[in-house]
Design an enzyme around this catalytic site. Structure first.
Site, short mmCIF file in Angstrom:
data_model
loop_
_atom_site.label_atom_id
_atom_site.label_comp_id
_atom_site.label_asym_id
_atom_site.label_seq_id
_atom_site.Cartn_x
_atom_site.Cartn_y
_atom_site.Cartn_z
N TYR A 193 -9.80 -9.46 -6.19
CA TYR A 193 -8.77 -9.45 -7.22
C TYR A 193 -8.87 -10.67 -8.13
O TYR A 193 -8.22 -10.74 -9.16
CB TYR A 193 -7.38 -9.42 -6.58
CG TYR A 193 -7.12 -8.16 -5.78
CD1 TYR A 193 -6.78 -6.97 -6.40
CD2 TYR A 193 -7.22 -8.17 -4.39
CE1 TYR A 193 -6.54 -5.82 -5.68
CE2 TYR A 193 -6.99 -7.02 -3.65
CZ TYR A 193 -6.65 -5.85 -4.30
OH TYR A 193 -6.41 -4.72 -3.57
N LYS A 196 -2.26 -1.83 7.59
CA LYS A 196 -3.64 -1.47 7.87
C LYS A 196 -4.14 -2.27 9.06
O LYS A 196 -3.93 -3.48 9.14
CB LYS A 196 -4.51 -1.75 6.64
CG LYS A 196 -5.89 -1.12 6.70
CD LYS A 196 -6.61 -1.29 5.37
CE LYS A 196 -7.96 -0.61 5.39
NZ LYS A 196 -8.67 -0.76 4.10
N HIS A 231 -2.53 2.20 -6.29
CA HIS A 231 -3.36 1.02 -6.04
C HIS A 231 -3.54 0.18 -7.30
O HIS A 231 -3.73 -1.03 -7.21
CB HIS A 231 -4.74 1.41 -5.50
CG HIS A 231 -5.51 0.23 -4.99
ND1 HIS A 231 -5.21 -0.38 -3.79
CD2 HIS A 231 -6.53 -0.48 -5.52
CE1 HIS A 231 -6.02 -1.40 -3.61
NE2 HIS A 231 -6.83 -1.50 -4.64
N ARG A 236 -0.68 -2.15 -7.16
CA ARG A 236 -0.94 -3.19 -6.15
C ARG A 236 -1.94 -4.21 -6.70
O ARG A 236 -1.78 -5.41 -6.51
CB ARG A 236 -1.47 -2.51 -4.89
CG ARG A 236 -1.93 -3.45 -3.78
CD ARG A 236 -2.26 -2.64 -2.53
NE ARG A 236 -3.15 -3.29 -1.61
CZ ARG A 236 -2.79 -4.10 -0.62
NH1 ARG A 236 -1.50 -4.38 -0.44
NH2 ARG A 236 -3.69 -4.64 0.19
N HIS A 261 -4.55 -8.38 4.05
CA HIS A 261 -6.01 -8.32 4.22
C HIS A 261 -6.43 -9.10 5.46
O HIS A 261 -5.89 -10.17 5.75
CB HIS A 261 -6.72 -8.92 3.00
CG HIS A 261 -6.60 -8.08 1.78
ND1 HIS A 261 -6.72 -8.59 0.50
CD2 HIS A 261 -6.39 -6.74 1.62
CE1 HIS A 261 -6.58 -7.62 -0.38
NE2 HIS A 261 -6.38 -6.49 0.28
N ARG A 298 0.87 -1.18 0.00
CA ARG A 298 0.00 0.00 0.00
C ARG A 298 0.90 1.23 0.00
O ARG A 298 2.03 1.20 0.52
CB ARG A 298 -0.88 0.03 1.25
CG ARG A 298 -1.87 -1.14 1.38
CD ARG A 298 -2.69 -0.98 2.65
NE ARG A 298 -3.68 -2.05 2.79
CZ ARG A 298 -3.50 -3.17 3.51
NH1 ARG A 298 -2.33 -3.36 4.13
NH2 ARG A 298 -4.45 -4.07 3.60
#
Length: 208
Positions: free
Chosen positions: A192, A65, A149, A152, A183, A38
């Site tokens: 994805y 995150k 992004h 990514r 995640h 990120r």
């Protein structure tokens, strides 16, 4: 995501710039595209967070995150993309230091910072990364606005469908990719894995 051709073009452009910018753009692209970081994780990296060896490497995300830590493996493309900047970084900072001294200005603290990505005006911010990536996309005529992004996302797509990017390796299992991307829920990672009609046609063609 961006196409293999678009990815090749932006990396070629960044590689051509490395003698001018010390390879910082190439290193930024490499961690976004080949490690799936990120943008906030990228700007927070310090030198002790990166480990690059001849045949292996890792980048350690201390506060991802949700304040979650993780280690992301660096493949050959990521390691090669980082090497020039890691070798040039000290010299770049020395030039910046000499410039401040010549102008008889107080040296800012960031000149001695341990952050990996430092530009002419200080530690790179998320805004600076967005500008750098967008500019490379414009220079190489990437379809649509290029932002971190998208790189990514391309990392994730290439991991799940390596043949789509002409990569000679096995697809990464979804649970493993979830950990690489940081995640919390595999449902987020599965976004994805949504492929379009052209992908479906290619899958069927390859199986015949």
């Amino acid at each position: 995501s961006i196409t293999r051709s678009e990815s090749n073009r932006i990396f070629m452009a960044a590689d051509n710039m490395k003698k001018k910018d010390g390879g910082i753009a190439l290193a930024v692209l490499s961690l976004l595209r080949h490690a799936g970081l990120r943008v906030g994780e990228l700007v927070a990296l310090k030198m002790t967070d990166i480990e690059v060896k001849d045949k292996s490497g890792n980048v350690f995300i201390r506060n991802g995150k949700g304040l979650k830590a993780r280690a992301v493996p660096l493949n050959l493309d990521a390691r090669e993309g980082l090497k020039y900047w890691l070798g040039a970084r000290k010299k770049v900072l020395e030039k910046i230091e000499k410039r401040f001294i010549a102008k008889k200005l107080d040296l800012p603290d960031w000149v001695y910072s341990d952050y990996v990505f430092i530009g002419q005006r200080g530690v790179l911010s998320t805004r600076g990364i967005h500008f750098m990536v967008r500019r490379l996309g414009e220079l190489t005529k990437v379809e649509g606005a290029l932002h971190p992004h998208r790189l990514r996302h391309t990392f994730a797509r290439a991991a799940l469908d390596p043949k789509g990017y002409l990569l000679n390796r096995e697809a990464v299992p979804l649970p493993a990719l979830r950990k690489m991307l940081g995640h919390s829920r595999i449902e987020t990672t599965s976004i994805y894995a949504e492929f379009g009609h052209d992908d479906h046609a290619r899958f069927l063609e390859e199986k015949e």
